[in-house]
Design an enzyme around this catalytic site. Structure first.
Site, PDB file in Angstrom:
ATOM      1  N   HIS A 155       0.825  -1.221   0.000  1.00 27.51           N
ATOM      2  CA  HIS A 155       0.000   0.000   0.000  1.00 27.51           C
ATOM      3  C   HIS A 155       0.857   1.268   0.000  1.00 27.51           C
ATOM      4  CE1 HIS A 155      -3.290  -2.732   1.237  1.00 27.51           C
ATOM      5  NE2 HIS A 155      -2.369  -3.247   2.021  1.00 27.51           N
ATOM      6  N   SER A 276      14.394  21.505 -16.244  1.00 29.37           N
ATOM      7  CA  SER A 276      13.176  22.251 -16.526  1.00 29.37           C
ATOM      8  C   SER A 276      13.567  23.563 -17.185  1.00 29.37           C
ATOM      9  CB  SER A 276      12.438  22.532 -15.214  1.00 29.37           C
ATOM     10  OG  SER A 276      11.641  23.686 -15.339  1.00 29.37           O
ATOM     11  N   LYS A 282      15.567  21.939 -11.009  1.00 30.13           N
ATOM     12  CA  LYS A 282      14.957  20.642 -11.314  1.00 30.13           C
ATOM     13  C   LYS A 282      15.872  19.670 -12.045  1.00 30.13           C
ATOM     14  CE  LYS A 282      10.781  20.025 -11.452  1.00 30.13           C
ATOM     15  NZ  LYS A 282       9.810  19.295 -10.681  1.00 30.13           N
ATOM     16  N   GLU A 289       9.408   8.577 -16.994  1.00 31.25           N
ATOM     17  CA  GLU A 289       8.017   8.995 -17.225  1.00 31.25           C
ATOM     18  C   GLU A 289       7.575   8.677 -18.652  1.00 31.25           C
ATOM     19  OE1 GLU A 289       7.460  13.090 -15.999  1.00 31.25           O
ATOM     20  OE2 GLU A 289       8.721  12.731 -14.260  1.00 31.25           O
TER      21      GLU A 289
END
Ligand code: ARG
Length: 460
Positions: A155, A276, A282, A289
């Protein structure tokens, strides 16, 4: 005039021509098409269906066409519809009527089935290589991290301590199943359909077995209708590829989580992350992704093929021309993803300090306290309740179980002795999980060795 133009009195409408032409994408099959045609021509000559010298003229011209395509000297035309007719057109332009003999005892229906199977067999072999490289990388990383303690999760809540090596080997098992699935797909792709004709075979005395041998197929299709209308192999490939993508996507999801400041379990190499355009601080896990995102494409390819084939009456229908873009997309996507995924994980920096820190928090050793009590004869359910209360006690005081004093332990259960501290030490907890398939270094090394052995014995 079209190669099939005999029974027509006027040309195809330009809109129709553009609409049904597949040359823009099926030109990818030119090598397979030529190889298949060479084998077919040679067999026609060998069987006395066409003169041997005609077969030789055809083969020589096909070899020249192959060279010209590869050096960009041959041009394809939308009007010639697909790769099969474009090549035949080039052939007859070069050798005239002899070229028009090539299509004896053959239909584009069995020709395209042959080409796609030949293509897919080659691609599956590439996928095998990429999967092997990934599995080797996982074995090496798992070996390095057999003692790197980290929390295991359920979980997405810290559950019990494991090692990073054990976590990686879970993925190894997934990719091993993927490899086995692909091996099975290969078996059913490796069947030679030429000789099925349009749907009903042919009256010419073909030697189908010889063609199969010549083109490196293990067997021939056993029903001419099925030979031209079966695309199961393409669907199976997309299904197996979808499962690989699902596995990659789960792994990528973890890479994304682990590289966040909240986890800090890993740091991706600069070469495998991106920045970024606005936020200077970043470093994003874009590769992971993108693989996660591309998973949807491959599922889409599978769904497209299944839906395209659903309800098609036997045998060939033009709908089936739609198989290629989906299959090509699945092949390109899976290969592209595997190619970038393996070095991404190979080069990532593993923060074992952070993993150990996380394993020490979150009461990942609570089960060990309950097991300790159960080993002293307390029914496990009662032990579970005692430890649950202890955890609550700790949460209220913001402490870990191993920070409790012996007096506090004894208050919870008088059977607890000094040896509790050793029993719940995180490293000891992992070491004690020696059950086959468990995370203890010994058990893990056994599974790494068995994985290596399996990999080593795969046919190359
Ligand atoms: N381009 C076609 C395809 O990919 C080749 C087979 C055409 N056969 C036919 N009967 N129209 O499916």
């Amino acid at each position: 005039m079209k190669l099939w133009g005999g029974r027509f009195t006027k040309g195809t409408d330009k809109v129709v021509e553009d609409f049904h032409s597949s040359i823009s994408f099926d030109q990818r099959l030119y090598r397979q098409d030529i190889r298949g045609s060479i084998a077919h021509a040679r067999m026609l000559g060998k069987q006395g269906i066409i003169p041997v010298k005609d077969a030789e003229t055809i083969i020589a011209a096909l070899n020249n066409i192959l060279q010209d395509i590869e050096t960009g000297k041959a041009e394809f035309e939308v009007g010639a519809e697909d790769i099969h007719m474009n090549i035949e057109k080039l052939l007859t332009e070069r050798i005239g009527d002899v070229g028009r003999k090539l299509h004896t005892a053959r239909s584009r229906n069995d020709q395209v089935a042959l080409d796609v199977r030949m293509y897919l067999k080659e691609e599956i072999i590439d996928v095998f290589g990429l999967l092997k490289k990934l599995m080797e990388t996982l074995l090496n990383l798992a070996e390095q991290h057999a003692l790197t303690v980290m929390p295991g999760y359920t979980h997405l809540q810290r559950a019990q301590p494991i090692t990073f090596g054990h976590h990686l080997m879970a993925y190894f098992q997934m990719f091993r199943r993927d490899f086995e699935r692909m091996t099975d797909v290969y078996k059913r792709t490796d069947i030679m359909p030429l000789g099925s004709g349009a749907l009903a075979g042919t009256t010419f005395p073909l030697d189908r077995q010889w063609v199969a041998g010549e083109l490196g197929f293990s067997a021939i299709t056993e029903n001419s209708l099925d030979g031209v209308s079966d695309r199961d192999f393409a669907i199976e490939f997309c299904a197996a590829a979808s499962i690989i993508m699902m596995h990659l996507s789960r792994f990528c999801e973890e890479v994304i989580l682990w590289s966040s400041a909240e986890f800090k379990f890993i740091e991706l190499d600069d070469a495998y992350s991106t920045g970024s355009s606005i936020m200077p601080q970043k470093k994003n896990p874009d590769v992971a992704e993108l693989i996660r995102g591309k998973t949807g494409r491959v599922y889409g390819d599978l769904m497209g093929l299944l839906s395209m084939m659903k309800s098609l009456p036997l045998a060939y229908n033009k709908d089936m021309q739609e198989d290629k873009e989906a299959l090509f997309d699945a092949v390109d996507t899976i290969k592209g993803c595997l190619l970038v995924f393996t070095p991404m994980i190979e080069t990532m920096r593993v923060r074992s300090d952070q993993m150990a820190r996380a394993a020490r928090g979150g009461f990942t050793n609570a089960t060990e306290v309950a097991d300790y009590l159960a080993k002293k004869g307390i029914p496990f359910r009662n032990a579970h309740e005692i430890v649950g209360k202890l955890v609550l006690y700790c949460i209220e005081r913001d402490m870990a179980l191993n920070e409790l004093s012996l007096a506090e332990f004894k208050e919870a259960s008088p059977q607890i002795e000094e040896d509790i501290y050793e029993a719940i030490d995180i490293i000891k907890c992992v070491e004690a999980r020696k059950v086959p398939g468990g995370p203890a270094p010994g058990a893990l090394n056994f599974s790494i060795a068995s994985g290596r052995n399996w990999l080593k014995n795969l046919p190359s």
